[in-house]
Design a protein around this motif. Structure first.
Motif, PDB file in Angstrom:
ATOM      1  N   UNK A  83      -7.873  10.524   5.254  1.00  0.00           N
ATOM      2  CA  UNK A  83      -7.153  10.991   6.443  1.00  0.00           C
ATOM      3  C   UNK A  83      -6.875   9.839   7.401  1.00  0.00           C
ATOM      4  N   UNK A  84      -7.839   8.926   7.537  1.00  0.00           N
ATOM      5  CA  UNK A  84      -7.652   7.780   8.436  1.00  0.00           C
ATOM      6  C   UNK A  84      -6.546   6.864   7.911  1.00  0.00           C
ATOM      7  N   UNK A  85      -6.527   6.618   6.601  1.00  0.00           N
ATOM      8  CA  UNK A  85      -5.477   5.777   6.028  1.00  0.00           C
ATOM      9  C   UNK A  85      -4.098   6.412   6.214  1.00  0.00           C
ATOM     10  N   UNK A  86      -4.014   7.717   6.056  1.00  0.00           N
ATOM     11  CA  UNK A  86      -2.735   8.405   6.252  1.00  0.00           C
ATOM     12  C   UNK A  86      -2.305   8.306   7.709  1.00  0.00           C
ATOM     13  N   UNK A  87      -3.259   8.394   8.628  1.00  0.00           N
ATOM     14  CA  UNK A  87      -2.921   8.240  10.059  1.00  0.00           C
ATOM     15  C   UNK A  87      -2.395   6.837  10.344  1.00  0.00           C
ATOM     16  N   UNK A  88      -3.060   5.812   9.777  1.00  0.00           N
ATOM     17  CA  UNK A  88      -2.595   4.433   9.938  1.00  0.00           C
ATOM     18  C   UNK A  88      -1.173   4.290   9.388  1.00  0.00           C
ATOM     19  N   UNK A  89      -0.944   4.880   8.211  1.00  0.00           N
ATOM     20  CA  UNK A  89       0.380   4.817   7.593  1.00  0.00           C
ATOM     21  C   UNK A  89       1.433   5.476   8.468  1.00  0.00           C
ATOM     22  N   UNK A  90       1.097   6.619   9.055  1.00  0.00           N
ATOM     23  CA  UNK A  90       2.040   7.321   9.919  1.00  0.00           C
ATOM     24  C   UNK A  90       2.395   6.469  11.130  1.00  0.00           C
ATOM     25  N   UNK A  91       1.398   5.800  11.721  1.00  0.00           N
ATOM     26  CA  UNK A  91       1.659   4.940  12.873  1.00  0.00           C
ATOM     27  C   UNK A  91       2.591   3.786  12.493  1.00  0.00           C
ATOM     28  N   UNK A 190       4.265   3.360   3.429  1.00  0.00           N
ATOM     29  CA  UNK A 190       4.282   4.237   2.256  1.00  0.00           C
ATOM     30  C   UNK A 190       3.128   3.904   1.307  1.00  0.00           C
ATOM     31  N   UNK A 191       2.875   2.611   1.090  1.00  0.00           N
ATOM     32  CA  UNK A 191       1.792   2.210   0.183  1.00  0.00           C
ATOM     33  C   UNK A 191       0.430   2.633   0.723  1.00  0.00           C
ATOM     34  N   UNK A 192       0.198   2.404   2.017  1.00  0.00           N
ATOM     35  CA  UNK A 192      -1.089   2.785   2.598  1.00  0.00           C
ATOM     36  C   UNK A 192      -1.236   4.305   2.593  1.00  0.00           C
ATOM     37  N   UNK A 193      -0.141   5.020   2.878  1.00  0.00           N
ATOM     38  CA  UNK A 193      -0.184   6.477   2.839  1.00  0.00           C
ATOM     39  C   UNK A 193      -0.530   6.995   1.450  1.00  0.00           C
ATOM     40  N   UNK A 194       0.059   6.394   0.419  1.00  0.00           N
ATOM     41  CA  UNK A 194      -0.244   6.792  -0.955  1.00  0.00           C
ATOM     42  C   UNK A 194      -1.691   6.505  -1.327  1.00  0.00           C
TER      43      UNK A 194
END
Length: 203
Positions: A83-91, A190-194
């Motif tokens: 969840x934290x990585x997806x948040x970073x990706x969104x930012x 996109x890569x971090x979100x994945x």
């Protein structure tokens, strides 16, 4: 001390190969160096290095035993980290079109604590370190052995992230980034979100 030089060399080689595989830390420090330059990227990279090395320390102290005894603890860490990585990706995705940041400002947690948080968000390195430690070193390690192993892991992590931040901050690479900032930021997001999604789904 029961740890030999040959074992440490093998440990360094195995760790170096693993670090070179693209992960959230590699992507994030590269993007930080592009955007903020070497001076600001280095503390972020050192935070990433310390965060990664702490998983080695946790493995040496028996964290993976806790994961085996109480599997829900690993699941909880995995879900929170994803969840934290997806948040970073969104930012990163949301700010891709923003102007270049002031190099004096830390952006999106691109600071020493932010680097630590990013690499601590993924508990998989604890399992990696545990497997490597068990396969290379004796099953019984003294406090001195553990200190030497951790110091070796920290040194390798620091050397890698220092080199990566310095390389990616080279002027010609930064000029390429300036010309394609929007797409580079979106690609990194996109890569971090994945990676975050795969952590949650255990892919």
């Amino acid at each position: 001390m029961s740890v030999t030089l040959d074992q440490l060399v093998l440990f360094v080689g195995t760790l170096a190969v693993a670090i070179l595989s693209p992960g959230p830390g590699v992507i994030a420090v590269s993007q930080s160096a592009f955007a903020l330059g070497r001076r600001r990227a280095l503390p972020y990279g050192w935070g990433l290095a310390l965060g990664a090395s702490l998983w080695c320390l946790f493995a040496l102290l028996g964290l993976t035993v806790l994961f085996r005894v109480l599997p829900w603890t690993f699941t909880a860490l995995r879900l929170a980290g994803g969840a934290y990585l997806i948040w970073i990706a969104w930012q990163m995705w949301r700010h891709a079109a923003d102007p270049l940041p002031d190099p004096l400002d830390a952006r999106m947690g691109m600071s020493f604590p932010g680097g630590m948080a990013l690499n601590l968000s993924n508990p998989k390195p604890a399992l990696f370190y545990s497997a490597v430690l068990l396969s290379i070193f004796p099953s019984v390690l003294s406090a001195g052995d553990k200190a030497v192993i951790y110091a070796t892991a920290l040194s390798v992590e620091l050397a890698f992230y220092t080199a990566l931040a310095s390389l990616m901050a080279l002027p010609w690479l930064r000029r390429r980034y300036y010309a394609s900032k929007f797409w580079i930021d979106r690609g990194a997001a996109a890569l971090i979100g994945l990676l975050g999604l795969s952590l949650i789904l255990r892919l």
